[in-house]
Design a protein around this motif. Structure first.
Motif, mmCIF file in Angstrom:
data_model
loop_
_atom_site.group_PDB
_atom_site.id
_atom_site.type_symbol
_atom_site.label_atom_id
_atom_site.label_comp_id
_atom_site.label_asym_id
_atom_site.label_seq_id
_atom_site.Cartn_x
_atom_site.Cartn_y
_atom_site.Cartn_z
ATOM 1 N N SER A 192 15.933 116.675 -43.620
ATOM 2 C CA SER A 192 15.231 117.957 -43.595
ATOM 3 C C SER A 192 14.104 117.932 -42.567
ATOM 4 O O SER A 192 13.789 116.883 -41.986
ATOM 5 N N ASN A 193 13.486 119.079 -42.342
ATOM 6 C CA ASN A 193 12.325 119.184 -41.460
ATOM 7 C C ASN A 193 11.220 118.258 -41.949
ATOM 8 O O ASN A 193 10.943 118.197 -43.149
ATOM 9 N N GLY A 194 10.591 117.543 -41.022
ATOM 10 C CA GLY A 194 9.475 116.668 -41.391
ATOM 11 C C GLY A 194 9.888 115.338 -41.988
ATOM 12 O O GLY A 194 9.049 114.584 -42.488
ATOM 13 N N ALA A 195 11.197 115.030 -41.935
ATOM 14 C CA ALA A 195 11.678 113.775 -42.523
ATOM 15 C C ALA A 195 11.376 112.559 -41.657
ATOM 16 O O ALA A 195 11.426 111.421 -42.116
ATOM 17 N N GLY A 196 11.090 112.799 -40.362
ATOM 18 C CA GLY A 196 10.798 111.687 -39.451
ATOM 19 C C GLY A 196 11.885 111.440 -38.420
ATOM 20 O O GLY A 196 11.858 110.424 -37.723
ATOM 21 N N LYS A 197 12.818 112.378 -38.288
ATOM 22 C CA LYS A 197 13.943 112.180 -37.363
ATOM 23 C C LYS A 197 13.475 112.110 -35.912
ATOM 24 O O LYS A 197 13.834 111.194 -35.175
ATOM 25 N N SER A 198 12.695 113.112 -35.494
ATOM 26 C CA SER A 198 12.219 113.144 -34.101
ATOM 27 C C SER A 198 11.290 111.972 -33.804
ATOM 28 O O SER A 198 11.334 111.392 -32.714
ATOM 29 N N THR A 199 10.451 111.620 -34.765
ATOM 30 C CA THR A 199 9.568 110.455 -34.588
ATOM 31 C C THR A 199 10.385 109.199 -34.361
ATOM 32 O O THR A 199 10.049 108.365 -33.515
ATOM 33 N N THR A 200 11.495 109.066 -35.088
ATOM 34 C CA THR A 200 12.356 107.882 -34.954
ATOM 35 C C THR A 200 12.901 107.756 -33.536
ATOM 36 O O THR A 200 12.784 106.694 -32.910
ATOM 37 N N VAL A 201 13.462 108.850 -32.993
ATOM 38 C CA VAL A 201 14.052 108.735 -31.648
ATOM 39 C C VAL A 201 12.979 108.615 -30.566
ATOM 40 O O VAL A 201 13.198 107.959 -29.550
ATOM 41 N N LYS A 202 11.819 109.228 -30.793
ATOM 42 C CA LYS A 202 10.718 109.067 -29.831
ATOM 43 C C LYS A 202 10.250 107.608 -29.789
ATOM 44 O O LYS A 202 9.956 107.069 -28.712
ATOM 45 N N ALA A 203 10.188 106.978 -30.946
ATOM 46 C CA ALA A 203 9.827 105.551 -30.985
ATOM 47 C C ALA A 203 10.906 104.714 -30.314
ATOM 48 O O ALA A 203 10.609 103.756 -29.582
ATOM 49 N N CYS A 204 12.177 105.102 -30.530
ATOM 50 C CA CYS A 204 13.299 104.375 -29.925
ATOM 51 C C CYS A 204 13.355 104.557 -28.408
ATOM 52 O O CYS A 204 14.025 103.796 -27.714
ATOM 53 N N ALA A 205 12.675 105.593 -27.888
ATOM 54 C CA ALA A 205 12.636 105.836 -26.443
ATOM 55 C C ALA A 205 11.341 105.321 -25.817
ATOM 56 O O ALA A 205 11.126 105.488 -24.612
ATOM 57 N N GLY A 206 10.474 104.737 -26.638
ATOM 58 C CA GLY A 206 9.219 104.204 -26.114
ATOM 59 C C GLY A 206 8.141 105.246 -25.913
ATOM 60 O O GLY A 206 7.103 104.966 -25.310
ATOM 61 N N LEU A 207 8.368 106.474 -26.413
ATOM 62 C CA LEU A 207 7.375 107.545 -26.251
ATOM 63 C C LEU A 207 6.268 107.450 -27.292
ATOM 64 O O LEU A 207 5.174 107.982 -27.100
ATOM 65 N N ILE A 208 6.581 106.814 -28.419
ATOM 66 C CA ILE A 208 5.585 106.559 -29.464
ATOM 67 C C ILE A 208 5.607 105.056 -29.736
ATOM 68 O O ILE A 208 6.689 104.475 -29.889
ATOM 69 N N ARG A 209 4.458 104.446 -29.791
ATOM 70 C CA ARG A 209 4.402 103.002 -30.045
ATOM 71 C C ARG A 209 4.524 102.739 -31.542
ATOM 72 O O ARG A 209 3.832 103.368 -32.347
ATOM 73 N N SER A 210 5.397 101.818 -31.889
ATOM 74 C CA SER A 210 5.570 101.484 -33.304
ATOM 75 C C SER A 210 4.474 100.528 -33.763
ATOM 76 O O SER A 210 3.935 99.752 -32.980
ATOM 77 N N GLU A 211 4.178 100.614 -35.047
ATOM 78 C CA GLU A 211 3.180 99.732 -35.673
ATOM 79 C C GLU A 211 3.749 98.327 -35.824
ATOM 80 O O GLU A 211 3.088 97.330 -35.586
ATOM 81 N N SER A 212 5.012 98.277 -36.241
ATOM 82 C CA SER A 212 5.711 96.994 -36.388
ATOM 83 C C SER A 212 7.206 97.261 -36.417
ATOM 84 O O SER A 212 7.657 98.398 -36.510
ATOM 85 N N GLY A 213 7.989 96.186 -36.328
ATOM 86 C CA GLY A 213 9.442 96.307 -36.331
ATOM 87 C C GLY A 213 10.040 96.010 -34.969
ATOM 88 O O GLY A 213 9.310 95.803 -33.986
ATOM 89 N N LYS A 214 11.363 95.972 -34.915
ATOM 90 C CA LYS A 214 12.083 95.653 -33.673
ATOM 91 C C LYS A 214 12.924 96.833 -33.211
ATOM 92 O O LYS A 214 13.479 97.576 -34.026
ATOM 93 N N ILE A 215 13.009 96.979 -31.877
ATOM 94 C CA ILE A 215 13.893 97.966 -31.253
ATOM 95 C C ILE A 215 14.692 97.201 -30.197
ATOM 96 O O ILE A 215 14.184 96.920 -29.113
ATOM 97 N N CYS A 216 15.911 96.840 -30.535
ATOM 98 C CA CYS A 216 16.695 95.946 -29.667
ATOM 99 C C CYS A 216 17.909 96.648 -29.073
ATOM 100 O O CYS A 216 18.656 97.313 -29.786
#
Length: 239
Positions: A39-63
């Motif tokens: 749904s709206n606000g679930a974090g979908k866009s944030t997820t792909v932005k983090a996966c594209a390097g547009l948002i820096r993640s706090e922790s975790g791996k993107i391989c």
């Protein structure tokens, strides 16, 4: 198919003091289409932005292909073949279609192969060839989405992420873009991550999917499993 060609592990993202993604994990094989729905606000866009390097993640791996890019610059993500087609298209309205496409060829390899890639794009979307000298801002919404998708392809992606491509568009335009995307994935091994509110349409072209709710993955499975999941049916498919 390599099950971990692209892999996100325990991704946490904050906006200031507010955490929006909680230990998000998923993977995609080479040539696979993955749907991320919710749904709206679930974090979908944030997820792909983090996966594209547009948002820096706090922790975790993107391989991708064994290389962990978490914490890297946006440039590193692009150089490793990760391209995002953003929500709302975000074209340069005062530039022509051709100039917008050229902007997508940002890596050294993409610049070298620019002419060939544009020719390929014009075979996928003959309308863009007709409108190549037209200002992008004067195109219809569907034509603009074709340009946005094609600009992404100009970067010669290994992983293409599409954020809400169907938003505000006629179904036949969306079907055309999705059909081309599916053909490219099948023929060239391009991995695609599709963020989409139209759950039915997304699962129709995806191999597998993940449901995001409140920044967490709550359900995962093949596209068929999600289509038949009682929770997904009730929440997203109108049953």
């Amino acid at each position: 198919m390599s099950e971990n060609y692209f892999e996100i592990s325990n991704l946490n993202v904050k906006y200031g003091d507010i955490q929006v993604l909680w230990d998000v994990s998923f993977h995609a094989g080479k040539g696979e289409i993955i749907a991320i729905v919710g749904s709206n606000g679930a974090g979908k866009s944030t997820t792909v932005k983090a996966c594209a390097g547009l948002i820096r993640s706090e922790s975790g791996k993107i391989c991708i292909n064994g290389t962990d890019l978490a914490g890297g610059s946006c440039r590193q993500f692009i150089d490793n073949g990760i391209i995002l087609v953003p929500e709302g298209r975000q074209l340069f309205p005062e530039m022509t279609v051709y100039e917008n496409l050229e902007m997508g060829a940002s890596s050294k390899e993409a610049k070298m192969k620019k002419k060939d890639t544009i020719e390929k794009i014009f075979t996928w979307f003959p309308k863009l060839k007709e409108r190549s000298r037209q200002l992008a801002g004067t195109l219809s919404g569907g034509e603009q989405q074709m340009v946005a998708f094609s600009r992404g392809m100009m970067g010669l992606p290994k992983l293409l992420m599409m954020d809400e491509p169907s938003l505000g568009l006629a179904p036949n335009i969306v079907d055309n873009i999705f059909t081309i995307a599916k053909t490219i994935a099948r023929d060239s091994g391009l991995t695609i991550i599709l963020v989409e509110q139209d759950v039915r349409k997304a699962l129709k072209i995806a191999n597998r999917g993940y449901v995001l709710e409140n920044g967490q993955v709550t359900i995962e499975g093949t596209a068929e499993e999600l289509m038949n999941d009682p929770e997904v049916k009730k929440a997203y498919l109108g049953f």
